[in-house]
Enzyme design. Structure first.
Site, PDB file in Angstrom:
ATOM      1  N   LYS A 175      11.749   6.563   9.104  1.00 21.78           N
ATOM      2  CA  LYS A 175      11.828   6.305   7.658  1.00 21.78           C
ATOM      3  C   LYS A 175      13.001   7.080   7.076  1.00 21.78           C
ATOM      4  O   LYS A 175      13.054   8.305   7.165  1.00 21.78           O
ATOM      5  CB  LYS A 175      10.512   6.708   6.981  1.00 21.78           C
ATOM      6  CG  LYS A 175      10.544   6.655   5.446  1.00 21.78           C
ATOM      7  CD  LYS A 175       9.158   6.925   4.838  1.00 21.78           C
ATOM      8  CE  LYS A 175       9.233   7.091   3.313  1.00 21.78           C
ATOM      9  NZ  LYS A 175       7.921   7.383   2.700  1.00 21.78           N
ATOM     10  N   ARG A 193       6.672   1.954   3.785  1.00 25.69           N
ATOM     11  CA  ARG A 193       6.186   0.879   4.654  1.00 25.69           C
ATOM     12  C   ARG A 193       7.029  -0.385   4.489  1.00 25.69           C
ATOM     13  O   ARG A 193       7.143  -1.181   5.411  1.00 25.69           O
ATOM     14  CB  ARG A 193       4.693   0.622   4.382  1.00 25.69           C
ATOM     15  CG  ARG A 193       4.385   0.130   3.013  1.00 25.69           C
ATOM     16  CD  ARG A 193       2.920   0.328   2.645  1.00 25.69           C
ATOM     17  NE  ARG A 193       2.618   1.733   2.324  1.00 25.69           N
ATOM     18  CZ  ARG A 193       1.417   2.184   2.002  1.00 25.69           C
ATOM     19  NH1 ARG A 193       0.377   1.362   1.976  1.00 25.69           N
ATOM     20  NH2 ARG A 193       1.225   3.464   1.724  1.00 25.69           N
ATOM     21  N   GLU A 202       6.874   2.736  -0.797  1.00 25.80           N
ATOM     22  CA  GLU A 202       8.145   2.115  -0.400  1.00 25.80           C
ATOM     23  C   GLU A 202       8.439   2.262   1.093  1.00 25.80           C
ATOM     24  O   GLU A 202       9.125   1.423   1.665  1.00 25.80           O
ATOM     25  CB  GLU A 202       9.292   2.719  -1.223  1.00 25.80           C
ATOM     26  CG  GLU A 202       9.866   4.056  -0.706  1.00 25.80           C
ATOM     27  CD  GLU A 202       8.871   5.207  -0.660  1.00 25.80           C
ATOM     28  OE1 GLU A 202       7.875   5.155  -1.399  1.00 25.80           O
ATOM     29  OE2 GLU A 202       9.070   6.164   0.122  1.00 25.80           O
ATOM     30  N   LYS A 225       6.719   9.399  -9.577  1.00 20.71           N
ATOM     31  CA  LYS A 225       5.875  10.517  -9.170  1.00 20.71           C
ATOM     32  C   LYS A 225       5.763  11.505 -10.331  1.00 20.71           C
ATOM     33  O   LYS A 225       6.747  11.769 -11.016  1.00 20.71           O
ATOM     34  CB  LYS A 225       6.484  11.221  -7.953  1.00 20.71           C
ATOM     35  CG  LYS A 225       6.342  10.436  -6.659  1.00 20.71           C
ATOM     36  CD  LYS A 225       6.843  11.224  -5.468  1.00 20.71           C
ATOM     37  CE  LYS A 225       6.820  10.405  -4.195  1.00 20.71           C
ATOM     38  NZ  LYS A 225       5.466  10.125  -3.679  1.00 20.71           N
TER      39      LYS A 225
HETATM   40  N1  BES Z   1       6.856   9.770   0.658  1.00 18.29           N
HETATM   41  C1  BES Z   1       5.543   9.543   0.159  1.00 18.29           C
HETATM   42  C2  BES Z   1       4.454  10.215   0.997  1.00 18.29           C
HETATM   43  C3  BES Z   1       4.460  11.719   1.073  1.00 18.29           C
HETATM   44  C4  BES Z   1       3.677  12.451   0.216  1.00 18.29           C
HETATM   45  C5  BES Z   1       5.156  12.368   2.055  1.00 18.29           C
HETATM   46  C6  BES Z   1       3.646  13.819   0.310  1.00 18.29           C
HETATM   47  C7  BES Z   1       5.130  13.748   2.156  1.00 18.29           C
HETATM   48  C8  BES Z   1       4.373  14.471   1.290  1.00 18.29           C
HETATM   49  C9  BES Z   1       5.233   8.059   0.140  1.00 18.29           C
HETATM   50  O1  BES Z   1       6.296   7.204  -0.076  1.00 18.29           O
HETATM   51  C10 BES Z   1       4.247   7.833  -0.972  1.00 18.29           C
HETATM   52  O2  BES Z   1       4.606   8.083  -2.064  1.00 18.29           O
HETATM   53  N2  BES Z   1       3.045   7.385  -0.614  1.00 18.29           N
HETATM   54  C11 BES Z   1       2.024   7.145  -1.560  1.00 18.29           C
HETATM   55  C12 BES Z   1       1.443   5.785  -1.273  1.00 18.29           C
HETATM   56  C13 BES Z   1       0.477   5.289  -2.339  1.00 18.29           C
HETATM   57  C14 BES Z   1       1.234   4.907  -3.568  1.00 18.29           C
HETATM   58  C15 BES Z   1      -0.260   4.116  -1.772  1.00 18.29           C
HETATM   59  C16 BES Z   1       0.957   8.214  -1.396  1.00 18.29           C
HETATM   60  O3  BES Z   1       0.652   8.571  -0.267  1.00 18.29           O
HETATM   61  O4  BES Z   1       0.493   8.731  -2.402  1.00 18.29           O
HETATM   62 ZN    ZN Z   2       6.702   6.863  -2.149  1.00 17.04          ZN
HETATM   63 ZN    ZN Z   3       8.182   7.969   0.500  1.00 18.98          ZN
END
Ligand code: BES
Ligand code: ZN
Ligand code: ZN
Length: 485
Positions: A247, A333, A331, A259
């Site tokens: 990724k 995935r 994003e 966020k």
């Molecule tokens: N990059 C983040 C996941 C992440 C969170 C990595 C904390 C490292 C530390 C990813 O893109 C994300 O934001 N995932 C969301 C998905 C949700 C919106 C379904 C998540 O895990 O909250």
């Molecule tokens: Zn994200």
């Molecule tokens: Zn991310």
């Protein structure tokens, strides 16, 4: 600066030295006097992990290790002791340091040195003045002496070089490391290590109809990049390549689903998977592992710009599947899915993707395990588990049952990019499974890949999670192929 490692036939009596002891016995070659020896033995018998002796003209560090190397934790304890010694070593401002062992298991010198080198890492590129604790330096040369093979030193050198490289990438902020810059660093790395790199620009990505990568990129002012790394040695043992996918989100704001709070804090490191894949290719190529490996890195930032993709959009992906966007922060995935679909052209033996994918993986395992989901043959998983224990980047498996797939159904498109609140790491994995018919190992490094504080030699922010694991996996696979021939 990373210290240089050199093999020497014997340590000289004037050299400052770290000696790893398997028993409470001190070799004559260290030339300690009677008082020093008695003091050291007393400390070791009292259970001290290490003893420091400051003789007038040199320093001696004695480190005690258990002799039960069949337990992989013994090896990890030694790496951790190295981390604990780093401050003391720095305070003594050595220009060079010898490392040797006595009665210790074979490999102890390498394990300790690995822990030490990984603990010495600093990201100093943007400092204009020395920090307070930087006035003294770590040694720039490590001389190893004892039962150490040249090949093992090479492996140690290349894998630690790779970790340093990956950590540098993770530390770089997005105002330097855009997707295009990441691609150019990967190109340079390929040149220096001997693997080939092709970078697809926005035009090519559009021509390939990589709808996931393009959708995530829409809010950005910088173009995306898709990197293809290839190590194809002449005498490779595998007929079909192993494809690694990383990724490469160079910054994740969440997009329009921005966020909040502190959740953006470490998101310059949302390309840790890409850094790991680059590092693995570096180590594999440098060491000359006879396995055909391909790395795919879809790269972009994820931002809420004027034309950003929105919640509710329907995207057509590279493999023609349609995806309803339930959340623009899911994003990773989307970009991985296009890479998975692109990988089909290689008819791979196995695909492994590495990604800081879900908060859910971090909530489940904290920083103790890489979350694994898979539909691949169990022989790969056993080997990966073994490698995980060896290098202490352990994996923990989550179920990959088809019922979880129900959670990403969409009312209007083929699938949706989010499930519900529950089982977030698994539904992300299930999403990816739609984009390949080849065996997949999905590694979610959200918990292990971005750290708020040091976990011993796995230093804070970007420890380069999964790199030593996958490099070792490739090395062990070689033996596996050879056995079958
Ligand atoms: N990059 C983040 C996941 C992440 C969170 C990595 C904390 C490292 C530390 C990813 O893109 C994300 O934001 N995932 C969301 C998905 C949700 C919106 C379904 C998540 O895990 O909250
Ligand atoms: Zn994200
Ligand atoms: Zn991310």
């Amino acid at each position: 600066m990373k210290p240089e490692i050199k093999l020497i036939p014997a340590i000289s009596p004037e050299q400052s030295v770290i000696c790893i002891l398997g028993k409470e016995r001190i070799p004559e070659s260290l030339r300690l006097n009677k008082t020093e020896k008695e003091y050291a033995l007393k400390q070791l018998r009292a259970g001290e992990e290490y003893v420091f002796i400051n003789s007038y003209f040199k320093c001696t560090y004695l480190v005690k290790v258990k002799d039960d190397v069949s337990n992989y934790k013994t090896r990890e304890e030694l790496r951790k002791t190295a981390f604990k010694l780093r401050k003391l070593i720095r305070s003594n401002d050595h220009t060079e340091l010898a490392i040797t062992s006595w009665d210790a298991y074979k490999g102890a010198i390498e394990d300790f040195t690995e822990g030490l080198i990984l603990s010495f890492y600093r990201f100093n590129k943007y400092r204009t003045k020395e920090a307070e604790d930087e006035k003294k330096n770590y040694p720039s040369k490590l001389f190893l002496s004892g039962d150490v093979d040249k090949a093992d030193i090479d492996w140690l050198t290349y894998t630690t070089d790779a970790v340093y490289l990956a950590r540098d990438l993770i530390h770089e902020p997005v105002n330097y490391l855009t997707a295009a810059k990441l691609a150019s660093v990967i190109q340079k790395t390929g040149k220096s290590a001997g693997f080939s790199v092709e970078v697809l620009n926005k035009g090519k990505i559009e021509a390939l109809k990589m709808g996931g990568l393009l959708a995530v990129n829409r809010g950005s002012v910088d173009p995306p990049a898709f990197c293809i790394l290839e190590w194809h040695p002449e005498k490779s043992l595998n007929k079909k390549p192993i494809v690694l996918i990383g990724k490469g989100i160079v910054y994740d704001t969440g997009g329009l689903n921005l966020k909040t709070g502190d959740y953006m804090a470490m998101m310059k490191g949302d390309m840790a998977g890409a850094a790991t894949v680059t590092g693995v290719l570096y180590a594999v190529a440098k060491y000359g592992i006879p396995i055909h490996v391909i790395g795919l890195i879809p790269a972009t930032d994820n931002r809420p710009g004027g034309n950003a993709y929105t919640q509710g959009d329907v995207i057509t992906m590279h493999n023609k599947l349609t995806v309803e966007v339930g959340n623009t922060d899911a994003e990773g995935r989307l970009v991985l899915a296009d890479a998975l679909s692109y990988a089909s052209k290689y008819q791979p033996e196995l695909i492994i993707d590495v990604a800081t994918l879900t908060g859910s993986a971090a909530v489940t395992f904290s920083n103790q395990a890489i979350a694994l989901m898979t539909n691949a043959d169990r022989k790969y998983i056993s080997l990966l588990e073994e490698c995980g224990n060896m290098v202490y980047e352990r994996i923990a498996e989550l179920p990959f049952w088809e019922e979880y797939g129900e959670m990403i159904k969409s009312d209007i498109a083929d699938i949706r990019n989010i499930g519900g609140h529950e089982a977030g790491a698994i539904t992300a994995g299930k999403f990816l499974e739609h984009f390949t018919k080849y065996p997949l190992i999905h590694l979610d490094i959200a918990g292990t890949g971005l750290l708020k504080k040091d976990d011993f030699y796995r230093l804070k922010l970007g420890p380069a999670s999964g790199l030593r694991l996958l490099a070792t996996f490739m090395k062990m696979l070689t033996a596996d192929y050879k056995r079958k021939k």
